[in-house]
Design an enzyme around this catalytic site. Structure first.
Site, mmCIF file in Angstrom:
data_model
loop_
_atom_site.group_PDB
_atom_site.id
_atom_site.type_symbol
_atom_site.label_atom_id
_atom_site.label_comp_id
_atom_site.label_asym_id
_atom_site.label_seq_id
_atom_site.Cartn_x
_atom_site.Cartn_y
_atom_site.Cartn_z
ATOM 1 N N ASP A 18 0.822 -1.218 0.000
ATOM 2 C CA ASP A 18 0.000 0.000 0.000
ATOM 3 C C ASP A 18 0.855 1.267 0.000
ATOM 4 O OD1 ASP A 18 0.934 -0.491 2.585
ATOM 5 O OD2 ASP A 18 -1.034 -0.874 3.424
ATOM 6 N N GLU A 37 -9.635 -1.806 5.483
ATOM 7 C CA GLU A 37 -10.307 -1.545 6.757
ATOM 8 C C GLU A 37 -11.507 -2.480 6.926
ATOM 9 O OE1 GLU A 37 -8.892 0.185 8.862
ATOM 10 O OE2 GLU A 37 -8.399 2.233 8.256
ATOM 11 N N HIS A 77 -7.361 -4.989 10.372
ATOM 12 C CA HIS A 77 -7.143 -4.737 8.935
ATOM 13 C C HIS A 77 -5.800 -5.318 8.477
ATOM 14 C CE1 HIS A 77 -5.162 -0.716 10.098
ATOM 15 N NE2 HIS A 77 -4.278 -1.216 9.266
HETATM 16 C C1 GLP Z 1 -0.689 0.175 8.584
HETATM 17 C C2 GLP Z 1 -0.229 -0.614 7.373
HETATM 18 C C3 GLP Z 1 -0.454 -2.097 7.577
HETATM 19 C C4 GLP Z 1 0.163 -2.506 8.907
HETATM 20 C C5 GLP Z 1 -0.499 -1.763 10.034
HETATM 21 C C6 GLP Z 1 0.047 -2.139 11.411
HETATM 22 O O1 GLP Z 1 -2.076 0.307 8.616
HETATM 23 N N1 GLP Z 1 -0.868 -0.218 6.171
HETATM 24 O O2 GLP Z 1 0.138 -2.820 6.511
HETATM 25 O O3 GLP Z 1 -0.002 -3.877 9.090
HETATM 26 O O4 GLP Z 1 -0.260 -0.375 9.818
HETATM 27 O O5 GLP Z 1 1.252 -1.461 11.624
HETATM 28 P P1 GLP Z 1 2.256 -1.729 12.808
HETATM 29 O O6 GLP Z 1 3.053 -2.913 12.399
HETATM 30 O O7 GLP Z 1 3.067 -0.477 12.879
HETATM 31 O O8 GLP Z 1 1.447 -1.964 14.035
#
Ligand code: GLP
Length: 260
Positions: free
Chosen positions: A67, A143, A138
């Site tokens: 993304d 979402e 998500h």
């Molecule tokens: C964002 C990203 C996701 C990721 C999520 C959790 O929303 N688009 O791909 O999994 O954050 O992030 P973190 O690993 O910092 O908790």
């Protein structure tokens, strides 16, 4: 579905890195699906170490990221493009032309999303997709209430996700509302999926994704239908699982040939 409860996030990250390295050694032209966020950073650190100290070769690897924020160009410090170059790509010998991220500056978003899907297909599909998980369940930026068949497209972030990700932005800087993300359907086509989630803030999401019903309200639960999905947890993120003891028992008694 494989559920592995690790003593620490570091141990889980080492395991994920070993899986990726094993794949790249067996098939140097592998197609990797990569993720951003805090969870994969230690995996990337270990891959860099393997490249520098063990000669792990990424010169024929192709990558596709999940993304990107709409409106952020590659030079923006909070763009996922910048995140990936800073945390991984600039330290390994991946070829820039084999690196793909959704285009945050696309003028024609639907056309750009379609081109991204086509590029994944032309590369032969994703061999292994690395994933994190949002506190609301998500994956990528799909979402809750995302279609479980969705493809790469524009999404609007929830306020919860915007606030969860605010730490990656400068003070007073707005987290964008819109993103381009691979869909749940895109992710489900990867031949293997490895999802990382650590800390007690991920415990509800992990329990819902692994043991709850498959529902678009928890996009990660779609992975229950994936043939080769591996969830890597630490103690804290596993604290709400009902069958934690069973997963530990399975891992402790794995046949030697199944170990990575
Ligand atoms: C964002 C990203 C996701 C990721 C999520 C959790 O929303 N688009 O791909 O999994 O954050 O992030 P973190 O690993 O910092 O908790």
């Amino acid at each position: 579905m494989e559920v592995i409860i690790n003593p620490t996030p570091e141990a889980a990250s080492q395991l994920a890195a070993r899986k990726i390295a094993a794949l790249v050694r067996a098939n140097p032209g592998s197609v990797l699906g990569l993720a951003t966020g805090g969870s994969p950073v230690a995996v990337y650190r270990e891959l860099i170490r393997m490249h520098q100290q063990e000669g792990l070769d990424f010169s024929r690897v192709t990558t596709f990221n999940l993304d990107e924020y709409l409106g952020l160009g590659p030079a923006h410090p909070a763009s996922y493009f910048n995140f990936m170059w800073t945390n991984l790509f600039q330290h390994i010998n991946v070829r820039p032309e084999r690196v793909h991220l959704p285009d945050g500056l696309a003028e024609n978003v639907p056309a750009s999303c379609l081109a991204y899907e086509n590029a994944i297909r032309e590369a032969g599909g994703i061999d292994l997709q690395l994933l994190g998980i949002g506190s609301d369940g998500h994956i990528a930026f799909n979402e809750p209430a995302s279609s479980l068949s969705s493809r790469t497209r524009i999404k609007t972030l929830t306020e919860r996700t915007r606030s969860d990700n605010a730490s990656f932005f400068g003070e007073g800087e707005e987290v964008p509302h819109h993103v381009i993300t691979m869909g749940v359907g895109t992710i489900m086509e990867a031949r293997e999926v490895v999802l990382l989630g650590f800390g007690k803030g991920k415990a509800d999401a992990m329990a819902a994704a692994i043991e709850g019903p498959v529902t678009q309200m928890v996009p990660a639960s779609a992975l229950q239908f994936h043939e080769r999905a591996c969830f890597l947890l630490d103690e804290a993120s596993s604290s709400k699982l009902q069958r934690g003891e069973y997963y530990r028992h399975v891992f402790a008694n794995k046949p030697a040939w199944q170990r990575v």
